[in-house]
Design an enzyme around this catalytic site. Structure first.
Site, PDB file in Angstrom:
ATOM      1  N   GLU A 173     -31.057 -54.536 -65.126  1.00 52.77           N
ATOM      2  CA  GLU A 173     -30.756 -55.179 -63.848  1.00 52.77           C
ATOM      3  C   GLU A 173     -29.355 -54.856 -63.357  1.00 52.77           C
ATOM      4  OE1 GLU A 173     -30.868 -59.688 -61.887  1.00 52.77           O
ATOM      5  OE2 GLU A 173     -31.116 -59.421 -64.041  1.00 52.77           O
ATOM      6  N   GLU A 200     -35.781 -66.456 -57.702  1.00 54.80           N
ATOM      7  CA  GLU A 200     -34.590 -66.751 -58.501  1.00 54.80           C
ATOM      8  C   GLU A 200     -33.503 -67.279 -57.565  1.00 54.80           C
ATOM      9  OE1 GLU A 200     -32.563 -64.579 -62.322  1.00 54.80           O
ATOM     10  OE2 GLU A 200     -32.213 -63.643 -60.381  1.00 54.80           O
TER      11      GLU A 200
END
Length: 273
Positions: free
Chosen positions: A155, A256
């Protein structure tokens, strides 16, 4: 196309945190979700007791929720840490100790994506030494993920909120993805494309999608500014997700984002009925 054709999952480490961990899967199910994701839930322990792992599995099973994404141990998250795998000493050792624990838990609940956060730069340590350690740990993690039929996610975070993390652009994360795949030959390292983080970096999101959709293994969203629900900021998230679909991405989209001052169960009004 639009929000109605997307597969959304709820990140239980940022939503429903007003509840104990074992109550969150049921809360997500009550809100209409069949899939969830998690940061590593045991912040202080990369190797929690089997009873704790079994209890989380039972909570997921009882709620009828599928875990579709799980972070490896990443240090204090939320908090000052941004991963452990590139941090020499105890932290990288804790990451290594966690690899098989996380992979085996993922296998036990049918989770097919494991996210490995890179970690911060450490003052006084040569960045090249950290990068060498990171690749060593990531190759072990990629093989463990492959052993349980999962992908390894890398990520990119954002520089304003993670100034000590070196992976703060899509190209930087993709470079690590490519290096891991070259070292293992497995091809199971993928990009975790987080539209909020990339927007905070000022990246051209359309270009990122067009360039890297084929290497993307998971997507996460939050609006910007504020990291709130879609519609609370200015990101054209529906258009961006449609672009991802047109570019060939058909995987999960993790929610998220922060629920704000309201209970998490009230943070999904933007979704079509």
């Amino acid at each position: 196309m639009g929000y109605t054709d997307k597969r959304f999952d709820v990140n239980l480490s940022i939503l429903f945190t007003e509840l104990p961990l074992l109550e969150r899967p049921a809360a997500a199910a009550a809100a209409g979700f069949s899939a969830v994701e998690l940061w590593w839930p045991w912040i202080e322990s990369p190797t929690p007791p089997q009873a704790d792992l079994d209890a989380l599995k039972k909570a997921l099973d009882d709620a009828g929720t599928q875990l579709v994404g799980l972070n490896f141990y990443a240090g204090r998250l939320p908090g000052p840490d941004r991963g452990a795998l590139s941090v020499p000493g105890q932290e990288s050792e804790r990451f290594r100790a966690n690899i098989d624990v996380a992979a085996d838990f993922a296998a036990s609940v049918g989770c097919k994506a494991l996210n490995a956060l890179y970690g911060n730069r450490v003052e006084g340590v040569d960045p090249a030494v950290q990068d060498e350690l990171a690749l060593e740990n990531l190759t072990v993690a990629a093989r463990a993920a492959d052993r349980v039929g999962a992908i390894l996610l890398i990520e990119a975070l954002n520089k304003p909120e993670s100034p000590l993390c070196p992976l703060v652009s899509a190209p930087a994360a993709i470079d690590v993805v490519n290096k891991v795949n070259a070292l293992t030959g497995l091809g199971n390292a993928k990009f975790l494309l987080d539209l909020y983080h990339l927007s905070m970096n000022g990246e051209d999101l359309n270009e990122v999608i067009d360039t890297y959709a084929a290497q993307t293994g998971h997507v996460q969203i939050a609006d910007n500014p504020g990291r709130g629900a879609p519609g609370t900021g200015s990101l054209p998230l529906e258009d961006l997700l449609d672009r991802l679909t047109k570019a060939g991405y058909d995987g999960w989209v993790g929610l998220e984002y922060k629920p704000g001052d309201r209970p998490s169960a009230e943070a999904f009004g933007w979704l079509p009925n």
